[in-house]
Scaffold this motif. Structure first.
Motif, mmCIF file in Angstrom:
data_model
loop_
_atom_site.group_PDB
_atom_site.id
_atom_site.type_symbol
_atom_site.label_atom_id
_atom_site.label_comp_id
_atom_site.label_asym_id
_atom_site.label_seq_id
_atom_site.Cartn_x
_atom_site.Cartn_y
_atom_site.Cartn_z
ATOM 1 N N GLY A 1 -42.141 9.332 57.955
ATOM 2 C CA GLY A 1 -42.699 9.383 56.474
ATOM 3 C C GLY A 1 -41.812 9.979 55.473
ATOM 4 O O GLY A 1 -40.696 10.477 55.904
ATOM 5 N N PRO A 2 -42.279 10.197 54.326
ATOM 6 C CA PRO A 2 -41.335 10.884 53.270
ATOM 7 C C PRO A 2 -41.596 12.499 53.523
ATOM 8 O O PRO A 2 -42.655 12.873 54.076
ATOM 9 N N ILE A 3 -40.360 12.960 53.050
ATOM 10 C CA ILE A 3 -40.327 14.793 53.081
ATOM 11 C C ILE A 3 -40.460 15.241 51.691
ATOM 12 O O ILE A 3 -39.481 14.905 51.001
ATOM 13 N N TYR A 4 -41.468 15.784 51.122
ATOM 14 C CA TYR A 4 -41.518 16.102 50.012
ATOM 15 C C TYR A 4 -41.008 17.700 50.031
ATOM 16 O O TYR A 4 -41.303 18.426 50.362
ATOM 17 N N ALA A 5 -40.416 17.970 48.665
ATOM 18 C CA ALA A 5 -39.755 19.487 48.664
ATOM 19 C C ALA A 5 -39.397 19.286 47.030
ATOM 20 O O ALA A 5 -39.219 18.574 46.381
ATOM 21 N N THR A 6 -39.360 20.649 46.623
ATOM 22 C CA THR A 6 -38.864 20.920 45.207
ATOM 23 C C THR A 6 -37.564 20.471 45.040
ATOM 24 O O THR A 6 -36.514 20.213 46.182
ATOM 25 N N GLN A 7 -37.208 20.271 43.978
ATOM 26 C CA GLN A 7 -35.573 19.729 43.721
ATOM 27 C C GLN A 7 -34.878 20.744 44.351
ATOM 28 O O GLN A 7 -33.882 20.300 44.864
ATOM 29 N N ALA A 8 -34.827 22.001 44.123
ATOM 30 C CA ALA A 8 -33.898 22.963 44.838
ATOM 31 C C ALA A 8 -33.778 22.931 46.421
ATOM 32 O O ALA A 8 -32.950 23.206 47.001
ATOM 33 N N PRO B 1 -37.401 14.638 46.216
ATOM 34 C CA PRO B 1 -37.410 15.733 45.426
ATOM 35 C C PRO B 1 -38.676 15.795 44.328
ATOM 36 O O PRO B 1 -38.694 14.645 43.555
ATOM 37 N N ILE B 2 -39.200 16.813 44.239
ATOM 38 C CA ILE B 2 -40.273 17.086 43.233
ATOM 39 C C ILE B 2 -40.142 18.041 42.284
ATOM 40 O O ILE B 2 -39.940 19.376 42.700
ATOM 41 N N PRO B 3 -40.450 18.046 40.890
ATOM 42 C CA PRO B 3 -39.983 19.066 40.081
ATOM 43 C C PRO B 3 -41.357 20.053 40.277
ATOM 44 O O PRO B 3 -42.452 19.718 40.627
ATOM 45 N N TYR B 4 -41.127 21.386 39.765
ATOM 46 C CA TYR B 4 -42.397 22.553 39.945
ATOM 47 C C TYR B 4 -43.426 21.901 38.966
ATOM 48 O O TYR B 4 -43.035 21.254 38.012
ATOM 49 N N ASP B 5 -44.604 22.095 39.384
ATOM 50 C CA ASP B 5 -45.919 21.875 38.396
ATOM 51 C C ASP B 5 -46.119 20.449 38.176
ATOM 52 O O ASP B 5 -46.915 20.257 37.243
ATOM 53 N N GLN B 6 -45.733 19.717 38.828
ATOM 54 C CA GLN B 6 -45.944 18.144 38.719
ATOM 55 C C GLN B 6 -46.604 17.619 39.878
ATOM 56 O O GLN B 6 -46.132 17.682 41.107
ATOM 57 N N TRP B 7 -47.910 17.122 39.518
ATOM 58 C CA TRP B 7 -48.662 16.450 40.624
ATOM 59 C C TRP B 7 -48.029 15.106 41.251
ATOM 60 O O TRP B 7 -47.363 14.311 40.119
ATOM 61 N N GLY C 1 -50.292 16.462 45.547
ATOM 62 C CA GLY C 1 -50.008 17.568 45.867
ATOM 63 C C GLY C 1 -49.009 18.296 44.598
ATOM 64 O O GLY C 1 -48.939 17.362 43.665
ATOM 65 N N ARG C 2 -48.781 19.493 44.464
ATOM 66 C CA ARG C 2 -48.362 20.153 43.464
ATOM 67 C C ARG C 2 -47.410 21.330 43.812
ATOM 68 O O ARG C 2 -48.073 22.184 44.707
ATOM 69 N N PHE C 3 -46.415 21.426 43.585
ATOM 70 C CA PHE C 3 -45.610 22.557 44.204
ATOM 71 C C PHE C 3 -45.599 23.575 42.812
ATOM 72 O O PHE C 3 -45.361 23.430 41.860
ATOM 73 N N ARG C 4 -45.835 24.898 43.283
ATOM 74 C CA ARG C 4 -45.921 26.087 42.352
ATOM 75 C C ARG C 4 -44.789 27.069 42.857
ATOM 76 O O ARG C 4 -44.514 27.261 43.898
ATOM 77 N N VAL C 5 -44.426 27.771 41.724
ATOM 78 C CA VAL C 5 -43.286 28.928 42.209
ATOM 79 C C VAL C 5 -43.613 29.959 42.891
ATOM 80 O O VAL C 5 -44.715 30.409 43.083
ATOM 81 N N ALA C 6 -43.057 29.804 44.053
ATOM 82 C CA ALA C 6 -43.454 31.326 45.136
ATOM 83 C C ALA C 6 -42.453 32.583 45.068
ATOM 84 O O ALA C 6 -43.031 33.495 45.482
ATOM 85 N N GLY C 7 -41.505 32.393 44.278
ATOM 86 C CA GLY C 7 -40.599 33.451 44.220
ATOM 87 C C GLY C 7 -40.044 34.160 45.342
ATOM 88 O O GLY C 7 -39.467 35.376 45.598
ATOM 89 N N SER D 1 -38.335 27.871 46.405
ATOM 90 C CA SER D 1 -39.654 28.126 47.412
ATOM 91 C C SER D 1 -40.798 27.950 46.711
ATOM 92 O O SER D 1 -40.580 28.098 45.204
ATOM 93 N N ALA D 2 -41.938 27.422 47.217
ATOM 94 C CA ALA D 2 -43.081 27.042 46.603
ATOM 95 C C ALA D 2 -44.206 27.216 47.463
ATOM 96 O O ALA D 2 -44.245 27.183 48.643
ATOM 97 N N TYR D 3 -45.633 27.508 46.537
ATOM 98 C CA TYR D 3 -46.724 27.424 47.529
ATOM 99 C C TYR D 3 -47.227 25.974 47.075
ATOM 100 O O TYR D 3 -46.640 25.273 45.906
ATOM 101 N N VAL D 4 -47.937 25.572 47.545
ATOM 102 C CA VAL D 4 -48.231 23.980 47.428
ATOM 103 C C VAL D 4 -50.029 23.880 47.383
ATOM 104 O O VAL D 4 -50.550 24.541 48.401
#
Length: 470
Positions: A87-94, A131-137, A148-154, A159-162
């Motif tokens: 299946g697909p593997i979703y992650a932030t761009q970085a 690759p998915i940008p931050y804050d984009q559903w 889903g949506r990635f948010r900055v985890a710092g 890194s992100a929380y989802v």
């Protein structure tokens, strides 16, 4: 309603892997991390691909969502692919940018150095990565009406929380949350609402030193070594912690040099020892990640951006030396052992369970001029935990089945862990405007989980706050 199962990080702090299943039966995984230290014991061997790490069915798992690329969150991905996951593997761009480097290294260290095998895994990984940008559903393929949506985890770069919207519920997986005021990265911000929260608890029973205090501790430990004419050994993971340390060391050196220049203008004769000390990154992988961190500087926080504007280079300063080849590494180890030249050596692995840090430790732990500085969590059953526990008593540690007596000074600065502490974790949940009805506490030792549960119960009264099991 969704259901959640845990395939790791519930008996300890490694092996993060969580399954969210819809009532229709389709499911996704959040992370697929490697077990480390004592938590890896007792796992069966698989003849085709090393240790058998995937011990749960994959038939209904349609996607993998990756919070960040530390090995305890992504190390089982090669095993997942070998087990047939497609299946697909979703992650932030970085994270998508950095993940292939981590997976390549994980295979080399834990499975095989066969180039054909490594290339096949990496090619498959690249085909599946999204690759998915931050804050984009984004819509999760294969899961009806789930987004889903990635948010900055710092925590580390990328890194992100989802957050997931699934069957009328908002489900949040924290991944690893970073501490506010950490170097380089912006702090995480809590979401508006959540119905179910799965939250880490690595430091759920501890409070970190403030950044100013830990920088002063870092400075004082190194100055002690300068006085003793010894080496400071810092075991650090190649991604995240190494870059944070370089950032802080550049700041210390910059301030010391500035003061020294001012004194020289007043005709002072002494030069600051900080102007001549070598800062050595003895890890090709860490050097690669540091280069990628520089490439991703658009994600740096405002403080770091200001340094760039002032023509400073916090990850590429004059005294920084990178050791590439194994031959150079062994030559360095012998040179430091023979000369006692004051140096700062940053090398992996962060828990001393392998990598180049072990050669440095074997050579320098018996030398009283050496200081070992731990800046991250040391899991039970790792050499790092043993050194941290028995070193201050003048004990010993086994490295590669060899007993090494510890005469070096042993220090720990928890604030450079890149993990949120208890106060940060409580604040993250407290600042969710529409509070969750359930909080699952994972990814921590028993004491840390229990302490965090108690604190969170006061923040979300009436909610189910508990520690799940596999």
């Amino acid at each position: 309603m969704v259901s959640i199962q845990h395939h790791g990080a519930v008996q300890g702090v490694t092996g993060s892997c969580h399954q969210m299943t819809l009532s229709s039966g389709e499911a996704l995984l959040v992370d697929c991390g490697m077990f480390q230290g004592a938590e890896s014991a007792g796992r069966e061997l698989d003849e085709e691909f090393g240790e058998k790490q995937i011990d749960f069915p994959l038939d209904n798992i349609k996607a993998l969502v990756v919070t960040h690329c530390h090995i305890d969150h992504v190390g089982r991905i090669p095993f997942l692919l070998a087990a047939g996951f497609n299946g697909p593997i979703y992650a932030t761009q970085a994270t998508a940018h950095l993940l292939p480097l981590v997976i390549e290294d994980a295979i080399k260290v834990g499975v095989s150095r066969d180039k054909d095998l490594i290339n096949k895994v990496l090619q498959r990984l690249q085909q599946l990565l999204k690759p998915i940008p931050y804050d984009q559903w984004f819509v999760v393929d294969g899961l009806p009406k789930t987004r889903g949506r990635f948010r900055v985890a710092g925590h580390i770069m990328g890194s992100a929380y989802v957050e997931f919207d699934a069957q009328g519920e908002r489900v949040l997986f924290s991944g690893d949350l970073g501490a506010p005021h950490s170097p380089l990265l912006p702090a995480p911000k809590s979401p508006y609402k959540a119905d179910i929260v799965v939250i880490e608890s690595t430091y759920g029973d501890k409070l970190h030193e403030g950044r100013k205090k830990r920088r002063q501790l870092l400075k004082s430990v190194i100055e002690r070594c300068l006085k003793d004419r010894g080496t400071v050994l810092i075991p650090a993971f190649s991604i995240g912690r190494t870059q944070e340390l370089l950032y802080e060391l550049e700041e210390i050196i910059h301030r010391a040099t500035k003061r020294s220049n001012a004194k020289q203008q007043e005709k002072a004769e002494t030069q600051s020892p900080w102007e001549t000390i070598d800062v050595i990154v003895d890890s090709p992988l860490a050097a690669k990640f540091t280069a990628h961190y520089r490439d991703l500087k658009h994600l740096w926080d405002a403080e770091a951006q200001k340094k760039l504007a002032d023509n400073r280079h916090p990850l590429s300063f004059d005294q920084l030396i990178t050791i590439d080849s194994h031959q150079q590494h062994m030559k360095l180890v012998q040179h430091l052992k023979d000369s006692g030249r004051p140096s700062i050596v940053i090398a992996a692995s962060g828990m001393c369970a392998g990598g180049r840090i072990q050669n440095h430790l074997k050579a320098l732990l018996p030398d009283s001029r050496t200081e070992v500085l731990f800046v991250g969590y040391q899991a039970k059953g790792t050499p790092g935990r043993d050194i941290q526990t028995y070193g201050p008593r003048g004990g010993y540690v086994f490295l590669d089945n060899e007993r090494i007596d510890i005469r070096a000074g042993i220090f720990t600065i928890s604030g450079y862990s890149a993990h949120a502490d208890q106060a940060n974790l409580v604040s993250f949940v407290k600042r969710i405007y529409k509070k969750p009805s359930e909080v699952r506490v994972v990814h921590g030792d028993e004491e840390a989980k229990a302490a965090l549960v108690k604190k969170l119960q006061a923040i979300v009264p009436g909610a189910k706050v508990w520690v799940p099991h596999e």
